[in-house]
Design a protein around this motif. Structure first.
Motif, PDB file in Angstrom:
ATOM      1  N   CYS A  10       0.793  -1.235   0.000  1.00  0.00           N
ATOM      2  CA  CYS A  10       0.000   0.000   0.000  1.00  0.00           C
ATOM      3  C   CYS A  10       0.826   1.287   0.000  1.00  0.00           C
ATOM      4  O   CYS A  10       0.319   2.323   0.395  1.00  0.00           O
ATOM      5  CB  CYS A  10      -0.960   0.032   1.180  1.00  0.00           C
ATOM      6  N   ASP A  11       2.064   1.237  -0.425  1.00  0.00           N
ATOM      7  CA  ASP A  11       2.861   2.460  -0.430  1.00  0.00           C
ATOM      8  C   ASP A  11       2.205   3.565  -1.250  1.00  0.00           C
ATOM      9  O   ASP A  11       2.175   4.715  -0.845  1.00  0.00           O
ATOM     10  CB  ASP A  11       4.266   2.199  -0.967  1.00  0.00           C
ATOM     11  N   SER A  12       1.672   3.218  -2.428  1.00  0.00           N
ATOM     12  CA  SER A  12       1.070   4.255  -3.253  1.00  0.00           C
ATOM     13  C   SER A  12      -0.232   4.756  -2.637  1.00  0.00           C
ATOM     14  O   SER A  12      -0.608   5.902  -2.813  1.00  0.00           O
ATOM     15  CB  SER A  12       0.809   3.747  -4.674  1.00  0.00           C
ATOM     16  N   TYR A  13      -0.938   3.885  -1.918  1.00  0.00           N
ATOM     17  CA  TYR A  13      -2.163   4.323  -1.236  1.00  0.00           C
ATOM     18  C   TYR A  13      -1.821   5.407  -0.220  1.00  0.00           C
ATOM     19  O   TYR A  13      -2.434   6.459  -0.184  1.00  0.00           O
ATOM     20  CB  TYR A  13      -2.819   3.182  -0.465  1.00  0.00           C
ATOM     21  N   LEU A  14      -0.850   5.122   0.606  1.00  0.00           N
ATOM     22  CA  LEU A  14      -0.488   6.048   1.674  1.00  0.00           C
ATOM     23  C   LEU A  14       0.072   7.349   1.117  1.00  0.00           C
ATOM     24  O   LEU A  14      -0.158   8.415   1.675  1.00  0.00           O
ATOM     25  CB  LEU A  14       0.518   5.390   2.615  1.00  0.00           C
ATOM     26  N   THR A  19      -7.213   4.689   1.273  1.00  0.00           N
ATOM     27  CA  THR A  19      -7.432   3.744   2.364  1.00  0.00           C
ATOM     28  C   THR A  19      -7.237   2.320   1.867  1.00  0.00           C
ATOM     29  O   THR A  19      -7.125   2.079   0.670  1.00  0.00           O
ATOM     30  CB  THR A  19      -8.864   3.891   2.905  1.00  0.00           C
ATOM     31  N   GLU A  20      -7.206   1.369   2.787  1.00  0.00           N
ATOM     32  CA  GLU A  20      -7.094  -0.051   2.429  1.00  0.00           C
ATOM     33  C   GLU A  20      -8.315  -0.766   2.974  1.00  0.00           C
ATOM     34  O   GLU A  20      -8.489  -0.798   4.183  1.00  0.00           O
ATOM     35  CB  GLU A  20      -5.804  -0.630   3.005  1.00  0.00           C
ATOM     36  N   HIS A  81      -4.524  -3.075  -5.162  1.00  0.00           N
ATOM     37  CA  HIS A  81      -5.434  -3.722  -4.226  1.00  0.00           C
ATOM     38  C   HIS A  81      -5.678  -5.170  -4.641  1.00  0.00           C
ATOM     39  O   HIS A  81      -5.632  -6.075  -3.800  1.00  0.00           O
ATOM     40  CB  HIS A  81      -6.752  -2.971  -4.143  1.00  0.00           C
ATOM     41  N   ALA A  82      -5.924  -5.414  -5.919  1.00  0.00           N
ATOM     42  CA  ALA A  82      -6.194  -6.777  -6.393  1.00  0.00           C
ATOM     43  C   ALA A  82      -4.986  -7.679  -6.194  1.00  0.00           C
ATOM     44  O   ALA A  82      -5.127  -8.850  -5.815  1.00  0.00           O
ATOM     45  CB  ALA A  82      -6.599  -6.751  -7.860  1.00  0.00           C
ATOM     46  N   GLN A  83      -3.786  -7.166  -6.424  1.00  0.00           N
ATOM     47  CA  GLN A  83      -2.588  -7.981  -6.259  1.00  0.00           C
ATOM     48  C   GLN A  83      -2.337  -8.361  -4.808  1.00  0.00           C
ATOM     49  O   GLN A  83      -1.596  -9.296  -4.538  1.00  0.00           O
ATOM     50  CB  GLN A  83      -1.364  -7.253  -6.824  1.00  0.00           C
ATOM     51  N   SER A  84      -2.965  -7.654  -3.894  1.00  0.00           N
ATOM     52  CA  SER A  84      -2.732  -7.965  -2.487  1.00  0.00           C
ATOM     53  C   SER A  84      -3.433  -9.254  -2.065  1.00  0.00           C
ATOM     54  O   SER A  84      -3.068  -9.859  -1.067  1.00  0.00           O
ATOM     55  CB  SER A  84      -3.178  -6.809  -1.592  1.00  0.00           C
TER      56      SER A  84
END
Length: 88
Positions: A10-14, A19-20, A81-84
Motif C-alpha cells: 500500500c505504499d502508493s495508497y499512503l 485507504t485499504e 489492491h487486487a494484487q494484495s
C-alpha cells in the motif's frame, strides 16, 4: 502480504491518502486535476513536424491527457489492491 511486483504494501495508497481497501474516489484524492502523476514521457517526432506545432497540439489535447492520467491512476490503485489478495 505484498502482491506480485508490489514493493511495500500500500505504499502508493499512503502516498496519496488512499485507504485499504480503496474507498476514496481518485477524483477526491486529486482535487486539483493537474496533479495527476505524469509517469514516463517519451519523445516522438513525426516527419515534417516542428516543435511549435507539436506544443500547440499538446495544448489542445491537455483535457485528453488529464483524462488518461486519471484513468491510469484508477487502474494503478485497483491493481495494487487486487494484487494484495489474488494469487497466481
Amino acid at each position: 502480504a505484498p502482491g506480485r511486483g508490489v514493493k511495500g504494501f500500500c505504499d502508493s495508497y499512503l502516498q496519496y491518502g488512499q485507504t485499504e481497501p480503496p474507498s476514496i474516489p481518485i477524483a477526491d484524492l486529486f482535487k486539483d486535476q493537474k496533479n495527476f502523476p505524469q509517469g514516463e514521457i517519451l519523445e516522438y517526432s513525426p516527419p515534417r513536424s516542428n516543435i511549435e506545432e507539436k506544443k500547440a497540439i499538446d495544448r489542445m489535447q491537455e483535457d485528453l491527457w488529464q483524462k488518461l492520467r486519471h484513468a491510469s491512476e484508477v487502474h494503478r490503485h485497483v491493481r495494487r489492491h487486487a494484487q494484495s489478495f489474488i494469487k497466481p
